[in-house]
Design a protein around this motif. Structure first.
Motif, mmCIF file in Angstrom:
data_model
loop_
_atom_site.group_PDB
_atom_site.id
_atom_site.type_symbol
_atom_site.label_atom_id
_atom_site.label_comp_id
_atom_site.label_asym_id
_atom_site.label_seq_id
_atom_site.Cartn_x
_atom_site.Cartn_y
_atom_site.Cartn_z
ATOM 1 N N LEU A 538 38.359 35.544 30.095
ATOM 2 C CA LEU A 538 38.087 34.603 31.358
ATOM 3 C C LEU A 538 39.014 34.555 32.523
ATOM 4 C CD1 LEU A 538 37.135 31.499 28.853
ATOM 5 C CD2 LEU A 538 35.668 32.980 30.314
ATOM 6 N N ARG A 539 39.718 35.611 32.338
ATOM 7 C CA ARG A 539 40.927 35.821 33.464
ATOM 8 C C ARG A 539 39.997 36.348 34.801
ATOM 9 N NH1 ARG A 539 46.339 38.187 30.902
ATOM 10 N NH2 ARG A 539 46.280 36.477 29.450
ATOM 11 N N PHE A 540 40.752 36.166 35.937
ATOM 12 C CA PHE A 540 39.827 36.484 37.032
ATOM 13 C C PHE A 540 39.867 37.807 37.195
ATOM 14 C CE2 PHE A 540 42.173 32.724 38.492
ATOM 15 C CZ PHE A 540 41.010 31.635 38.509
ATOM 16 N N ILE A 541 41.046 38.602 36.661
ATOM 17 C CA ILE A 541 40.861 40.333 36.876
ATOM 18 C C ILE A 541 40.721 40.685 35.409
ATOM 19 C CG2 ILE A 541 42.300 42.126 37.455
ATOM 20 C CD1 ILE A 541 43.756 40.482 39.443
ATOM 21 N N VAL A 542 39.425 41.232 35.135
ATOM 22 C CA VAL A 542 39.065 41.889 34.047
ATOM 23 C C VAL A 542 38.990 43.482 34.085
ATOM 24 C CG1 VAL A 542 37.722 41.833 31.838
ATOM 25 C CG2 VAL A 542 38.011 39.924 33.266
ATOM 26 N N GLU A 543 40.164 44.214 33.481
ATOM 27 C CA GLU A 543 40.088 45.461 33.564
ATOM 28 C C GLU A 543 39.094 46.245 33.669
ATOM 29 O OE1 GLU A 543 42.519 47.191 34.895
ATOM 30 O OE2 GLU A 543 43.966 45.402 34.754
ATOM 31 N N ASP A 544 38.051 46.175 32.631
ATOM 32 C CA ASP A 544 37.164 47.260 32.759
ATOM 33 C C ASP A 544 35.798 46.644 33.238
ATOM 34 O OD1 ASP A 544 36.983 45.476 30.475
ATOM 35 O OD2 ASP A 544 36.695 46.861 28.901
ATOM 36 N N GLN A 545 35.941 45.568 33.744
ATOM 37 C CA GLN A 545 34.767 45.042 34.345
ATOM 38 C C GLN A 545 34.692 44.782 35.965
ATOM 39 O OE1 GLN A 545 32.294 42.252 31.825
ATOM 40 N NE2 GLN A 545 34.010 42.413 30.296
ATOM 41 N N PRO A 546 34.487 45.530 36.613
ATOM 42 C CA PRO A 546 34.546 45.476 38.009
ATOM 43 C C PRO A 546 33.756 44.433 38.683
ATOM 44 C CG PRO A 546 33.697 47.701 37.609
ATOM 45 C CD PRO A 546 34.225 46.886 36.128
ATOM 46 N N ALA A 547 32.542 44.595 38.136
ATOM 47 C CA ALA A 547 31.402 43.687 38.914
ATOM 48 C C ALA A 547 31.891 42.063 38.651
ATOM 49 C CB ALA A 547 30.044 43.785 38.067
ATOM 50 N N LEU A 548 32.311 41.867 37.534
ATOM 51 C CA LEU A 548 32.736 40.656 37.053
ATOM 52 C C LEU A 548 34.048 40.099 37.570
ATOM 53 C CD1 LEU A 548 32.698 38.086 35.113
ATOM 54 C CD2 LEU A 548 34.133 39.501 33.583
ATOM 55 N N THR A 549 34.806 40.897 37.712
ATOM 56 C CA THR A 549 36.230 40.913 38.500
ATOM 57 C C THR A 549 36.023 40.553 39.892
ATOM 58 O OG1 THR A 549 37.470 42.260 36.989
ATOM 59 C CG2 THR A 549 38.385 41.801 39.018
ATOM 60 N N VAL A 550 35.149 41.355 40.694
ATOM 61 C CA VAL A 550 34.880 41.103 41.947
ATOM 62 C C VAL A 550 34.385 39.815 42.298
ATOM 63 C CG1 VAL A 550 33.576 42.034 44.188
ATOM 64 C CG2 VAL A 550 35.084 43.469 42.610
ATOM 65 N N ALA A 551 33.379 39.267 41.581
ATOM 66 C CA ALA A 551 32.723 38.159 41.699
ATOM 67 C C ALA A 551 33.612 36.817 41.586
ATOM 68 C CB ALA A 551 31.552 37.913 40.530
ATOM 69 N N ARG A 552 34.481 37.114 40.540
ATOM 70 C CA ARG A 552 35.493 36.062 40.287
ATOM 71 C C ARG A 552 36.591 35.843 41.449
ATOM 72 N NH1 ARG A 552 36.593 36.352 33.469
ATOM 73 N NH2 ARG A 552 34.351 35.314 33.404
ATOM 74 N N LEU A 553 36.850 37.154 41.979
ATOM 75 C CA LEU A 553 37.848 37.070 43.185
ATOM 76 C C LEU A 553 37.158 36.338 44.403
ATOM 77 C CD1 LEU A 553 39.191 40.703 42.638
ATOM 78 C CD2 LEU A 553 40.580 38.430 42.391
ATOM 79 N N ALA A 554 35.823 36.558 44.385
ATOM 80 C CA ALA A 554 34.966 35.860 45.537
ATOM 81 C C ALA A 554 35.341 34.455 45.306
ATOM 82 C CB ALA A 554 33.641 36.432 45.746
ATOM 83 N N LEU A 555 35.019 34.209 44.218
ATOM 84 C CA LEU A 555 35.277 32.704 43.790
ATOM 85 C C LEU A 555 36.636 32.139 44.148
ATOM 86 C CD1 LEU A 555 34.313 30.066 42.636
ATOM 87 C CD2 LEU A 555 34.867 30.793 40.177
ATOM 88 N N VAL A 556 37.532 32.906 43.944
ATOM 89 C CA VAL A 556 39.073 32.612 44.153
ATOM 90 C C VAL A 556 39.045 32.405 45.537
ATOM 91 C CG1 VAL A 556 41.395 33.347 43.907
ATOM 92 C CG2 VAL A 556 39.765 33.436 41.984
ATOM 93 N N GLN A 557 38.792 33.180 46.197
ATOM 94 C CA GLN A 557 38.684 33.503 47.825
ATOM 95 C C GLN A 557 38.270 32.068 48.250
ATOM 96 O OE1 GLN A 557 40.276 34.566 49.974
ATOM 97 N NE2 GLN A 557 39.191 35.140 51.986
ATOM 98 N N ALA A 558 37.123 31.935 47.932
ATOM 99 C CA ALA A 558 36.376 30.713 48.312
ATOM 100 C C ALA A 558 36.965 29.214 48.184
ATOM 101 C CB ALA A 558 35.077 30.375 47.762
ATOM 102 N N ALA A 559 37.728 29.277 46.866
ATOM 103 C CA ALA A 559 38.411 27.930 46.620
ATOM 104 C C ALA A 559 39.621 28.031 47.499
ATOM 105 C CB ALA A 559 39.108 27.889 45.055
ATOM 106 N N ALA A 560 40.272 29.183 47.672
ATOM 107 C CA ALA A 560 41.559 29.087 48.713
ATOM 108 C C ALA A 560 40.902 28.858 50.081
ATOM 109 C CB ALA A 560 42.050 30.544 49.009
ATOM 110 N N LEU A 561 39.841 29.189 50.516
ATOM 111 C CA LEU A 561 39.144 28.696 51.897
ATOM 112 C C LEU A 561 39.119 27.305 51.718
ATOM 113 C CD1 LEU A 561 37.027 31.737 52.635
ATOM 114 C CD2 LEU A 561 39.140 31.115 53.778
#
Length: 580
Positions: A538-561
């Motif tokens: 459930l971490r934001f950055i999941v090593e072997d799952q780039p699609a999931l990671t990028v989606a979660r990073l988008a969420l983090v970015q939205a939260a920051a904004l």
RNA sequence: GGACCCGUAGCUCAGCUGGAUAGAGCGCUGCCCUCCGAAGGCAGAGGCCGAUGGUUCGAAUCCAUUCGGGUCCGCCA
């Protein structure tokens, strides 16, 4: 986009269809219809009271009407569930795609997220601080300054054309006292022994600087001319010197006021006489004798005929004097002229921010604004209650006589402007506020400033860690469908309420709601973060799952904004990182 | 005597302008770091929303009365 507004429009359209089909009578009053997030999230994503509001008018059982509306809602593809509950609520759930689309939306618009056209560009004047130009701002002024400033920003975000204004009370007796006090310091600066400051004059040390500055600029020339003339010159010098200090203090707090209006200039322009004539023409002025205040009769009371304004015709308790017994204008008369001036400058909506001690003045001012604008202008007065300065739970001792009051500047230098601003808004304006120097700088979750800043810093920290993965990635267009977790959806739904909150807070003139929203949003983010502590998938950055990671990073970015968007309204700088 | 503001968990306060089983932090009890910042998170206990009437489908929220606390009360500013 405001999802609640959107579905309110949908419901209204459905009602219009039902009316057209003859299933509902014409001319229903939908004024009280709302679409809101239900208080209890288990009831669904959105909830409308439409059936309950309209049931009686339409002579239908609310539940039956609810079923009719629900049926139409079910026909919509993005609505995954509709149920009628309780006395006739219609609860709906939306496809996760609708919510995820909101995230993409935030990423596109950045910190303008939450901007609204509610105000339709209407002009609003927010007048605040307006401290007498007789000394530097003290700590208590900070609350009004922050409140007014945040309110102005909030209204701007909600689509109003906002002007920030400061009224300089430079015409009353207090500036004459200032002149004499400054004169004394001026003579002191020229080498004279002045001894004790006589009672009735301002003792503040800051006046020594004023006296010295004048002496440095003009030498002893003001001692060689007529005293009345000299005092006038010294008064003007002192006022402009002190106003400069006040402006600097406000800027240090991040408060940048555009318009400074001088009472003296207003009086000199004849505006007061003109305002009184306006009232006269409307038959609202007469000469009368006021009753003494009951239960608290001043010793020297004697009934006197005075020029009065018929404030009672506009909801005030008694009529109010416009002229003193010596025939000169009261402060109230000047104030009427000032508010009329604002109205003439195009401000049909005016907001004044006052200190707690002026509460008794509200009704008469509102009455005057109504009278002088013929009902076209609206004045809202926001009272800021007292601030209790504390140090580790003990009140900070202040004494005006001893000159040991805490200046606003001191407070800002002690804890920083962001802390001052945020803390001042963690209480409703009409509630007294404790400002504890120890607590507000503490780095823990009992400190709301820290808690919110920490959430933002965590977001930024994650994004920094992931910087390499994000090269060349446009977060606004990534596939968000991997976002499915409960905490993720909670965060997404919370962010979606931001535009709605902006509008509600702006309408109510209550910027503190923004501070509370940010606390809630931060809590959602911290909760999500900690899920990654329990479960590595459930971490934001999941090593072997780039699609999931990028989606979660988008969420983090939205939260920051979203956090940044709210902090911007409060005038607080979002922290990139926090250090002990 | 009057006007205005406030009475919500032991404490400090929210409560989306009338909505469903009233929320958060602190404090108390018990959990969660070999892991992106534990400066955090999860769970539990804790309430007659000062009191009494009223308004309506429905009240912490609106109205009336009442009791506590605060601010203020001709011409000061």
């Amino acid at each position: 986009m405001n999802i609640f507004k959107h579905y309110e429009a949908v419901v209204r359209a459905i009602l219009a269809d039902l009316t057209a089909a003859g299933k509902l009578p014409e001319g229903l009053d939908t004024g009280k219809l709302t679409v809101e997030p239900p208080r209890d999230a288990s009831h669904g994503d959105l909830s409308t009271n439409a059936a309950m509001v309209l049931g009686k008018q339409a002579r239908m059982a609310p539940k039956a009407l609810a079923e009719l509306i629900a049926e139409a809602l079910r026909a919509r593809g993005e609505v995954t569930a509709v149920e009628v509950a309780g006395p006739g609520f219609i609860n709906l759930r939306l496809s996760p795609d609708v919510w995820r689309a909101g995230v993409a939306d935030i990423l596109r618009v950045g910190t303008t997220f939450g901007d609204s056209d509610l105000g339709q560009g209407r002009k609003v004047n927010v007048e605040y601080v307006s401290a007498n130009p007789t000394g530097p701002l003290h700590a208590a002024h900070g609350r009004g300054a922050v409140f007014g400033d945040a309110l102005a920003s909030l209204l701007k975000k909600a689509g109003f054309d906002v002007t920030r204004e400061y009224y300089i009370n430079d015409a009353g007796a207090q500036v004459e006292v200032l002149a004499r006090s400054a004169m004394l310091r001026y003579r002191e600066a020229l080498g004279e022994k002045i001894g004790e400051i006589p009672a009735g004059l301002y003792p503040g040390e800051y006046l020594s600087d004023v006296g010295a500055a004048l002496a440095a600029r003009d030498g002893d020339r003001w001692l060689r001319i007529d005293e009345t003339e000299a005092l006038a010159a010294i008064r003007d010098f002192a006022i402009s010197d002190i106003m400069e200090t006040i402006r600097d203090d406000l800027l240090a707090l991040g408060v940048d006021i555009e318009v400074f209006t001088s009472e003296r200039a207003l009086v000199a322009s004849g505006a007061v006489d003109a305002a009184l004539r306006t009232l006269e023409e409307r038959g609202l002025i007469y000469v009368g004798v006021l009753e003494p205040p009951k239960g608290k009769k001043p010793d020297d009371w004697e009934p006197r005929p005075q020029t009065l304004f018929a404030a009672t015709k506009f909801g005030d308790d008694v009529d109010r004097p416009l002229k003193k017994s010596d025939g000169s204008n009261t402060y109230f008369a000047n104030d009427i002229a000032y508010h009329l001036d604002k109205y003439r400058r195009g401000f049909a909506e005016q907001i004044d921010v006052w200190g707690a001690d002026h509460g008794g003045y509200i009704k008469r001012m509102q009455a005057a604004v109504k009278a002088v604008s013929d009902g076209a202008a609206e004045l809202d007065v926001k009272i800021c209650q007292l601030v209790h300065l504390m140090q580790n739970g003990e009140p900070v001792k202040m004494s005006k006589r001893a000159g040991t009051f805490v200046t606003l500047r001191d407070v800002i230098e002690e804890v920083g402007k962001d802390v001052v601003r945020f803390i001042m808004l963690t209480r409703r304006n009409d509630q007294t506020l404790d400002f504890d120097f120890a607590k507000v700088t503490e780095q823990s979750k009992d400190n709301p400033v820290f808690y919110v800043q920490y959430a933002h810093a965590r977001c930024r920290s994650v994004l920094r860690h992931a910087a390499a993965r994000l090269e060349g990635v446009d977060l606004a267009s990534v596939d968000l469908s991997p976002l499915t977790g409960e905490e993720e959806m909670n965060l997404i739904r919370r962010m979606a309420t931001w535009p709605r909150l902006v509008e509600a807070a702006a309408e109510a003139h209550e910027p503190h709601r923004v501070a509370f929203f940010l606390g809630d949003l931060a809590a959602d983010f911290h909760a999500l973060w900690n899920r990654g502590k329990d479960d590595a998938t459930l971490r934001f950055i999941v090593e072997d799952q780039p699609a999931l990671t990028v989606a979660r990073l988008a969420l983090v970015q939205a939260a920051a904004l979203t956090l940044a968007s709210g902090l911007q309204v409060l005038g607080v700088e979002p922290a990139e990182e926090l250090r002990a």
